[in-house]
Enzyme design. Structure first.
Site, PDB file in Angstrom:
ATOM      1  N   GLN A 211      -6.104  60.232  79.447  1.00  0.00           N
ATOM      2  CA  GLN A 211      -5.342  59.368  78.511  1.00  0.00           C
ATOM      3  C   GLN A 211      -4.980  60.007  76.938  1.00  0.00           C
ATOM      4  O   GLN A 211      -6.226  60.762  76.460  1.00  0.00           O
ATOM      5  CB  GLN A 211      -5.877  57.916  78.155  1.00  0.00           C
ATOM      6  CG  GLN A 211      -7.121  57.908  77.625  1.00  0.00           C
ATOM      7  CD  GLN A 211      -8.026  57.636  78.480  1.00  0.00           C
ATOM      8  OE1 GLN A 211      -8.333  58.438  79.489  1.00  0.00           O
ATOM      9  NE2 GLN A 211      -9.147  57.025  78.334  1.00  0.00           N
TER      10      GLN A 211
ATOM     11  N   ASP B 160      -9.625  39.727  51.571  1.00  0.00           N
ATOM     12  CA  ASP B 160      -9.773  39.515  52.898  1.00  0.00           C
ATOM     13  C   ASP B 160     -10.607  38.389  53.308  1.00  0.00           C
ATOM     14  O   ASP B 160     -11.299  37.740  52.243  1.00  0.00           O
ATOM     15  CB  ASP B 160     -10.886  40.818  53.361  1.00  0.00           C
ATOM     16  CG  ASP B 160     -10.919  41.288  54.660  1.00  0.00           C
ATOM     17  OD1 ASP B 160     -10.350  42.367  54.841  1.00  0.00           O
ATOM     18  OD2 ASP B 160     -11.699  40.506  55.382  1.00  0.00           O
TER      19      ASP B 160
ATOM     20  N   CYS C 156       1.542  49.898  68.944  1.00  0.00           N
ATOM     21  CA  CYS C 156       1.600  49.055  70.050  1.00  0.00           C
ATOM     22  C   CYS C 156       2.671  48.235  70.429  1.00  0.00           C
ATOM     23  O   CYS C 156       2.988  47.500  71.241  1.00  0.00           O
ATOM     24  CB  CYS C 156       0.157  48.168  69.986  1.00  0.00           C
ATOM     25  SG  CYS C 156      -1.431  49.066  70.147  1.00  0.00           S
TER      26      CYS C 156
ATOM     27  N   ALA D 223     -11.234  55.102  69.280  1.00  0.00           N
ATOM     28  CA  ALA D 223     -11.941  56.367  69.998  1.00  0.00           C
ATOM     29  C   ALA D 223     -12.591  57.220  69.047  1.00  0.00           C
ATOM     30  O   ALA D 223     -13.552  57.745  69.499  1.00  0.00           O
ATOM     31  CB  ALA D 223     -10.862  56.947  70.816  1.00  0.00           C
TER      32      ALA D 223
ATOM     33  N   GLU E 278     -14.351  49.163  67.132  1.00  0.00           N
ATOM     34  CA  GLU E 278     -13.765  50.591  66.809  1.00  0.00           C
ATOM     35  C   GLU E 278     -12.903  51.436  67.806  1.00  0.00           C
ATOM     36  O   GLU E 278     -12.828  51.174  69.098  1.00  0.00           O
ATOM     37  CB  GLU E 278     -15.370  51.433  66.743  1.00  0.00           C
ATOM     38  CG  GLU E 278     -16.140  51.609  67.825  1.00  0.00           C
ATOM     39  CD  GLU E 278     -16.877  50.432  68.538  1.00  0.00           C
ATOM     40  OE1 GLU E 278     -16.785  49.416  68.096  1.00  0.00           O
ATOM     41  OE2 GLU E 278     -17.714  50.685  69.496  1.00  0.00           O
TER      42      GLU E 278
ATOM     43  N   TYR F  61      -1.464  41.800  70.807  1.00  0.00           N
ATOM     44  CA  TYR F  61      -1.563  42.599  69.438  1.00  0.00           C
ATOM     45  C   TYR F  61       0.070  43.049  69.226  1.00  0.00           C
ATOM     46  O   TYR F  61       0.557  43.197  68.425  1.00  0.00           O
ATOM     47  CB  TYR F  61      -2.286  43.909  69.618  1.00  0.00           C
ATOM     48  CG  TYR F  61      -2.453  44.581  68.445  1.00  0.00           C
ATOM     49  CD1 TYR F  61      -3.109  44.123  67.448  1.00  0.00           C
ATOM     50  CD2 TYR F  61      -2.291  45.935  68.419  1.00  0.00           C
ATOM     51  CE1 TYR F  61      -3.309  44.912  66.270  1.00  0.00           C
ATOM     52  CE2 TYR F  61      -2.194  46.862  67.410  1.00  0.00           C
ATOM     53  CZ  TYR F  61      -2.754  46.191  66.316  1.00  0.00           C
ATOM     54  OH  TYR F  61      -2.758  46.875  65.099  1.00  0.00           O
TER      55      TYR F  61
HETATM   56  P1  NAD Z   1      -9.472  46.384  59.835  1.00  0.00           P
HETATM   57  O1  NAD Z   1      -9.815  45.510  60.935  1.00  0.00           O
HETATM   58  O2  NAD Z   1     -10.575  47.561  59.300  1.00  0.00           O
HETATM   59  O3  NAD Z   1      -9.024  45.725  58.388  1.00  0.00           O
HETATM   60  C1  NAD Z   1      -8.186  44.694  58.911  1.00  0.00           C
HETATM   61  C2  NAD Z   1      -8.760  43.409  57.734  1.00  0.00           C
HETATM   62  O4  NAD Z   1      -7.898  42.220  57.876  1.00  0.00           O
HETATM   63  C3  NAD Z   1     -10.283  43.063  58.240  1.00  0.00           C
HETATM   64  O5  NAD Z   1     -11.168  43.365  57.053  1.00  0.00           O
HETATM   65  C4  NAD Z   1     -10.276  41.521  58.529  1.00  0.00           C
HETATM   66  O6  NAD Z   1     -11.270  40.768  58.119  1.00  0.00           O
HETATM   67  C5  NAD Z   1      -9.075  41.232  57.706  1.00  0.00           C
HETATM   68  N1  NAD Z   1      -8.423  39.782  58.335  1.00  0.00           N
HETATM   69  C6  NAD Z   1      -8.134  39.367  59.518  1.00  0.00           C
HETATM   70  N2  NAD Z   1      -7.870  38.355  59.608  1.00  0.00           N
HETATM   71  C7  NAD Z   1      -7.705  37.920  58.275  1.00  0.00           C
HETATM   72  C8  NAD Z   1      -7.098  36.720  57.585  1.00  0.00           C
HETATM   73  N3  NAD Z   1      -6.809  35.509  58.442  1.00  0.00           N
HETATM   74  N4  NAD Z   1      -7.282  36.491  56.334  1.00  0.00           N
HETATM   75  C9  NAD Z   1      -7.671  37.555  55.418  1.00  0.00           C
HETATM   76  N5  NAD Z   1      -8.146  38.691  56.108  1.00  0.00           N
HETATM   77  C10 NAD Z   1      -8.095  38.821  57.267  1.00  0.00           C
HETATM   78  O7  NAD Z   1      -8.332  47.154  60.439  1.00  0.00           O
HETATM   79  P2  NAD Z   1      -7.441  48.397  59.926  1.00  0.00           P
HETATM   80  O8  NAD Z   1      -7.767  49.480  60.934  1.00  0.00           O
HETATM   81  O9  NAD Z   1      -7.891  48.755  58.475  1.00  0.00           O
HETATM   82  O10 NAD Z   1      -6.059  47.905  60.149  1.00  0.00           O
HETATM   83  C11 NAD Z   1      -5.215  47.689  58.825  1.00  0.00           C
HETATM   84  C12 NAD Z   1      -3.941  47.138  59.624  1.00  0.00           C
HETATM   85  O11 NAD Z   1      -3.391  48.366  59.943  1.00  0.00           O
HETATM   86  C13 NAD Z   1      -3.899  46.094  60.456  1.00  0.00           C
HETATM   87  O12 NAD Z   1      -2.714  45.236  60.099  1.00  0.00           O
HETATM   88  C14 NAD Z   1      -3.630  46.717  61.845  1.00  0.00           C
HETATM   89  O13 NAD Z   1      -3.137  46.071  62.899  1.00  0.00           O
HETATM   90  C15 NAD Z   1      -2.730  48.073  61.469  1.00  0.00           C
HETATM   91  N6  NAD Z   1      -3.060  49.232  62.443  1.00  0.00           N
HETATM   92  C16 NAD Z   1      -4.221  49.732  62.289  1.00  0.00           C
HETATM   93  C17 NAD Z   1      -4.273  50.752  63.097  1.00  0.00           C
HETATM   94  C18 NAD Z   1      -5.462  51.726  62.982  1.00  0.00           C
HETATM   95  O14 NAD Z   1      -5.696  52.906  63.866  1.00  0.00           O
HETATM   96  N7  NAD Z   1      -6.617  51.417  62.424  1.00  0.00           N
HETATM   97  C19 NAD Z   1      -3.443  51.386  63.889  1.00  0.00           C
HETATM   98  C20 NAD Z   1      -2.101  50.662  63.901  1.00  0.00           C
HETATM   99  C21 NAD Z   1      -1.958  49.623  63.315  1.00  0.00           C
END
Ligand code: NAD
Length: 344
Positions: free
Chosen positions: A231, A45, A131, A204, A202, A160
């Site tokens: 929604q 990360d 999305c 919802a 964060e 996004y």
């Molecule tokens: P999160 O923000 O908790 O985790 C994402 C992590 O990626 C973060 O810790 C961030 O520091 C790291 N990151 C960002 N840019 C980076 C970089 N350049 N190099 C290294 N690390 C980097 O998000 P999450 O909820 O755990 O989501 C994980 C994945 O799932 C993402 O791709 C997100 O788009 C996708 N996603 C999540 C949800 C959800 O409901 N949480 C829904 C749809 C898709």
């Protein structure tokens, strides 16, 4: 039909690389594989290690910015499987206001997939999102659940969603042209312990838990809800998400084929608040903020395809998952008040 999982196909000492591991879902995925006895997991990360949401002992944990090509090359050295979950993301409040940051996540996947290909990784997973779906199909709160073909003709969420759609395309073409096995899950809202619960990113479920906890703590028995509360969304518990990732990644039928990974129980934000109120044993006066980001009117996951290929779908009841999430956020809230380090 039995679904294959990593434990069925990998050796316990095969190297598994997981990006975004300082965040919510990838942090849980690292723990999931470690608990199954995998001995070589590389978690990465860009956040300093001290800020990771979960640190699993015995895992190689690295702080690297994966927007940089050379870091990606280093990240996947020797990898048998790569799970790319790193992205600059957050809830509606973040993705509506930081579209450039969201779009720039394209650099992560672009470098990660190329590096994985060159390193000869056997399988590559990309975390896409609901999305990516056409937003014009989501203008009604009583939405038709989204099926995989609804992403095209494309009109994804600005920023996004377009990044996700384009990165999916990379995965599809790395298989079509270069025969690298890629797997793409479109996550619908994921929630649970060790997720972001404050600070603007964060989502919802965590926000509602925090607001209800705050209302009780301050004695101000009120809650502000973004939009009109009508929604609708569906919410998947984190344990279902990591198990789903494992099954999708090891299903040959799903190579380069985007698939929904989400719950198909549609609830309104008002209903979500009621669930949290019930867990907390309070009833709050609701205020609505019509100017706050609210996203599409309604969004749900059509699970026909996942049930057909995997004979499985996320099934943790929302009330059960929210209860665990609520209590975890409660502990975080108390810890923060006591000056201790917390996740958000
Ligand atoms: P999160 O923000 O908790 O985790 C994402 C992590 O990626 C973060 O810790 C961030 O520091 C790291 N990151 C960002 N840019 C980076 C970089 N350049 N190099 C290294 N690390 C980097 O998000 P999450 O909820 O755990 O989501 C994980 C994945 O799932 C993402 O791709 C997100 O788009 C996708 N996603 C999540 C949800 C959800 O409901 N949480 C829904 C749809 C898709």
């Amino acid at each position: 039909m039995t679904n294959k999982k990593a434990v069925d196909l990998l050796n316990k000492n095969d190297l598994i690389v997981i990006t975004g591991a300082g965040g919510f879902i990838a942090g849980a995925l690292v723990k999931y594989f470690k608990d199954q006895g995998f001995t070589r997991i590389r978690a990465i990360d860009k956040k300093p290690l001290g800020q990771w949401y979960q640190r699993t002992p015995g895992v190689e944990s690295l702080c690297m910015n994966l927007s940089e090509k050379n870091n990606c090359i280093r990240a996947v050295e020797g990898a048998v499987e790569v799970y790319n979950l790193a992205a600059d993301m957050g809830g509606m409040g973040f993705i509506e206001n930081f579209r450039v940051e969201c779009l720039r996540s394209i650099l992560i996947n672009t470098h990660m997939i190329e590096s994985s290909y060159r390193a000869g990784a056997g399988r590559y997973f990309f975390s896409s999102s609901a999305c990516a779906y056409n937003t014009t199909l989501q203008e009604d709160t009583n939405v038709q659940a989204l099926k995989e073909s609804d992403a095209y003709p494309a009109m994804a969420e600005r920023g996004y969603g377009w990044e996700k759609l384009m990165s999916e395309m990379f995965c599809e073409e790395y298989w079509a042209e270069r025969e690298m096995k890629t797997f793409i899950a479109r996550f619908h809202n994921v929630y649970g312990p060790y997720g972001t619960w404050d600070g603007g990113r964060e989502k919802a479920p965590a926000a509602m838990c925090r607001k209800v906890i705050e209302a009780q703590d301050t004695g101000k028995h009120e809650i502000v809800i973004w939009g009109d509360g009508r929604q609708t969304r569906s919410f998947m518990y984190i344990d279902d998400c990591v198990e789903g990732i494992d099954m999708i990644m090891h299903c040959e039928e799903l190579i380069a084929t985007p698939i929904n990974l989400g719950s198909d129980r549609l609830v309104s934000i008002n209903e979500l608040v009621s669930i949290v109120e019930k867990i907390a044993g309070v009833t709050l006066k609701r205020h609505y903020d019509p100017d706050a980001p609210r996203g599409v009117a309604g969004r749900n996951s059509d699970n026909t395809f996942i049930k057909q290929v995997l004979n499985w779908e996320p099934a943790t009841p929302l009330e059960e998952g929210m209860e665990k999430t609520y209590h975890w956020i409660g502990q975080q809230y108390v810890a923060r008040k006591a000056g201790k380090r917390t996740v958000s």
